[in-house]
Motif scaffolding. Structure first.
Motif, PDB file in Angstrom:
ATOM      1  N   LEU A 125      57.274 -13.605  49.781  1.00 40.08           N
ATOM      2  CA  LEU A 125      57.025 -12.870  51.019  1.00 40.08           C
ATOM      3  C   LEU A 125      55.549 -12.925  51.380  1.00 40.08           C
ATOM      4  O   LEU A 125      54.681 -12.862  50.521  1.00 40.08           O
ATOM      5  N   ARG A 126      55.271 -13.018  52.669  1.00 37.63           N
ATOM      6  CA  ARG A 126      53.885 -12.973  53.121  1.00 37.63           C
ATOM      7  C   ARG A 126      53.339 -11.539  53.103  1.00 37.63           C
ATOM      8  O   ARG A 126      52.170 -11.325  52.804  1.00 37.63           O
ATOM      9  N   ASP A 127      54.199 -10.575  53.431  1.00 33.10           N
ATOM     10  CA  ASP A 127      53.746  -9.187  53.521  1.00 33.10           C
ATOM     11  C   ASP A 127      54.789  -8.280  52.856  1.00 33.10           C
ATOM     12  O   ASP A 127      55.852  -8.028  53.427  1.00 33.10           O
ATOM     13  N   PRO A 128      54.518  -7.781  51.654  1.00 33.44           N
ATOM     14  CA  PRO A 128      55.485  -6.925  50.939  1.00 33.44           C
ATOM     15  C   PRO A 128      55.867  -5.662  51.699  1.00 33.44           C
ATOM     16  O   PRO A 128      56.906  -5.062  51.429  1.00 33.44           O
ATOM     17  N   ARG A 129      55.051  -5.258  52.667  1.00 32.32           N
ATOM     18  CA  ARG A 129      55.353  -4.038  53.424  1.00 32.32           C
ATOM     19  C   ARG A 129      56.622  -4.196  54.263  1.00 32.32           C
ATOM     20  O   ARG A 129      57.281  -3.189  54.582  1.00 32.32           O
ATOM     21  N   VAL A 130      56.987  -5.430  54.604  1.00 34.68           N
ATOM     22  CA  VAL A 130      58.216  -5.659  55.361  1.00 34.68           C
ATOM     23  C   VAL A 130      59.424  -5.230  54.532  1.00 34.68           C
ATOM     24  O   VAL A 130      60.338  -4.553  55.022  1.00 34.68           O
ATOM     25  N   ARG A 131      59.410  -5.596  53.255  1.00 32.07           N
ATOM     26  CA  ARG A 131      60.516  -5.198  52.380  1.00 32.07           C
ATOM     27  C   ARG A 131      60.527  -3.685  52.184  1.00 32.07           C
ATOM     28  O   ARG A 131      61.597  -3.061  52.163  1.00 32.07           O
ATOM     29  N   THR A 132      59.363  -3.093  52.048  1.00 34.14           N
ATOM     30  CA  THR A 132      59.277  -1.644  51.888  1.00 34.14           C
ATOM     31  C   THR A 132      59.877  -0.928  53.093  1.00 34.14           C
ATOM     32  O   THR A 132      60.595   0.074  52.952  1.00 34.14           O
ATOM     33  N   GLU A 133      59.616  -1.447  54.280  1.00 29.30           N
ATOM     34  CA  GLU A 133      60.158  -0.824  55.493  1.00 29.30           C
ATOM     35  C   GLU A 133      61.684  -0.937  55.526  1.00 29.30           C
ATOM     36  O   GLU A 133      62.384  -0.002  55.933  1.00 29.30           O
ATOM     37  N   LEU A 134      62.215  -2.071  55.060  1.00 25.82           N
ATOM     38  CA  LEU A 134      63.667  -2.230  55.014  1.00 25.82           C
ATOM     39  C   LEU A 134      64.294  -1.306  53.975  1.00 25.82           C
ATOM     40  O   LEU A 134      65.374  -0.750  54.193  1.00 25.82           O
ATOM     41  N   LEU A 135      63.611  -1.122  52.848  1.00 31.62           N
ATOM     42  CA  LEU A 135      64.091  -0.166  51.849  1.00 31.62           C
ATOM     43  C   LEU A 135      64.131   1.241  52.438  1.00 31.62           C
ATOM     44  O   LEU A 135      65.051   2.020  52.144  1.00 31.62           O
ATOM     45  N   ASP A 136      63.166   1.562  53.261  1.00 31.71           N
ATOM     46  CA  ASP A 136      63.150   2.877  53.912  1.00 31.71           C
ATOM     47  C   ASP A 136      64.341   3.031  54.859  1.00 31.71           C
ATOM     48  O   ASP A 136      64.917   4.131  54.974  1.00 31.71           O
ATOM     49  N   LEU A 137      64.729   1.955  55.542  1.00 34.11           N
ATOM     50  CA  LEU A 137      65.896   2.007  56.420  1.00 34.11           C
ATOM     51  C   LEU A 137      67.163   2.294  55.624  1.00 34.11           C
ATOM     52  O   LEU A 137      68.018   3.078  56.049  1.00 34.11           O
ATOM     53  N   VAL A 138      67.299   1.623  54.481  1.00 39.99           N
ATOM     54  CA  VAL A 138      68.465   1.851  53.622  1.00 39.99           C
ATOM     55  C   VAL A 138      68.485   3.301  53.141  1.00 39.99           C
ATOM     56  O   VAL A 138      69.519   3.980  53.186  1.00 39.99           O
ATOM     57  N   ASN A 139      67.346   3.788  52.704  1.00 44.16           N
ATOM     58  CA  ASN A 139      67.258   5.163  52.206  1.00 44.16           C
ATOM     59  C   ASN A 139      67.582   6.172  53.311  1.00 44.16           C
ATOM     60  O   ASN A 139      68.273   7.171  53.069  1.00 44.16           O
ATOM     61  N   ALA A 140      67.101   5.903  54.508  1.00 45.36           N
ATOM     62  CA  ALA A 140      67.377   6.804  55.630  1.00 45.36           C
ATOM     63  C   ALA A 140      68.866   6.848  55.940  1.00 45.36           C
ATOM     64  O   ALA A 140      69.425   7.914  56.238  1.00 45.36           O
TER      65      ALA A 140
END
Length: 207
Positions: A125-140
């Protein structure tokens, strides 16, 4: 950096293991990506369920090469079950989604050879924050009221759960949210159960 729009691209990013610098072996990536593409087509009104088989409802361009290619496959074939379509051409879909992510700037493609002989491609991944944001969507989606959850996010959770992607939903989390996952799977249509059946069939060598 914005997250990808399509479910296949989002699933690919979620399957990325930061500790390994790529998608781990044994991940049901191909099956999940096919299921995610079907989910996007179903959600977009292109596909409908006809007694357990995939049928085209409205055929018009999706402006997404992965989705358009799958729609073309379905249009040119006799009717198949959702499970069957998940099992088709998984490697082709993986490569196409990977190329989309590269073109969109979300990943690097790094060709290399294992033991100097076997060609493979690392996809960091170029930017790990993209995955973090997707994990937040799943958690939400696991904690917000069901009525406020978009069907696209419901499908994301259903696919991750059915695909046994423990990097995103470990067994403890799945047990604690069993009822919610069932609700989201129902909300997302026929994709989750079909993915589970496809993976089970592949594990025992069924065609």
């Amino acid at each position: 950096m914005a997250v990808p729009d399509s479910r296949p691209q989002r699933i690919f990013v979620l399957a990325y293991d930061p500790d390994k610098g790529g998608v781990g072996l044994g991940t049901n990536l191909g099956a999940m990506l096919r299921a995610a593409a079907l989910a996007d087509l179903y959600r977009g009104g292109h596909l409908t369920d006809a007694c357990g088989r995939v049928a085209i409802d409205v055929r018009h361009p999706c402006h997404d090469p992965v989705l358009d290619a799958l729609l073309e496959e379905i249009a040119g074939s006799k009717p198949h079950t959702w499970q069957s379509w998940i099992g088709h051409r998984q490697g082709t879909t993986v490569r196409a989604v990977r190329q989309q992510l590269s073109a969109g700037g979300w990943v690097h493609l790094q060709p290399r050879k294992i033991l100097g002989l076997f060609p493979t491609t690392r996809v960091p991944l170029r930017d790990p924050r993209v995955r973090t944001e997707l994990l937040d969507l799943v958690n939400a989606a696991l904690h917000q009221p069901v009525g406020s959850i978009d069907s696209a996010d419901a499908a994301l959770v259903a696919i991750v759960a059915a695909g046994d992607l423990t990097l995103v939903l470990d067994r403890g989390t799945r047990r604690a949210n069993k009822q919610r996952i069932q609700e989201l799977t129902k909300l997302s249509g026929p994709i989750g159960p079909a993915l589970r059946k496809s993976i089970q069939a592949a594990a025992v060598g069924e065609v």
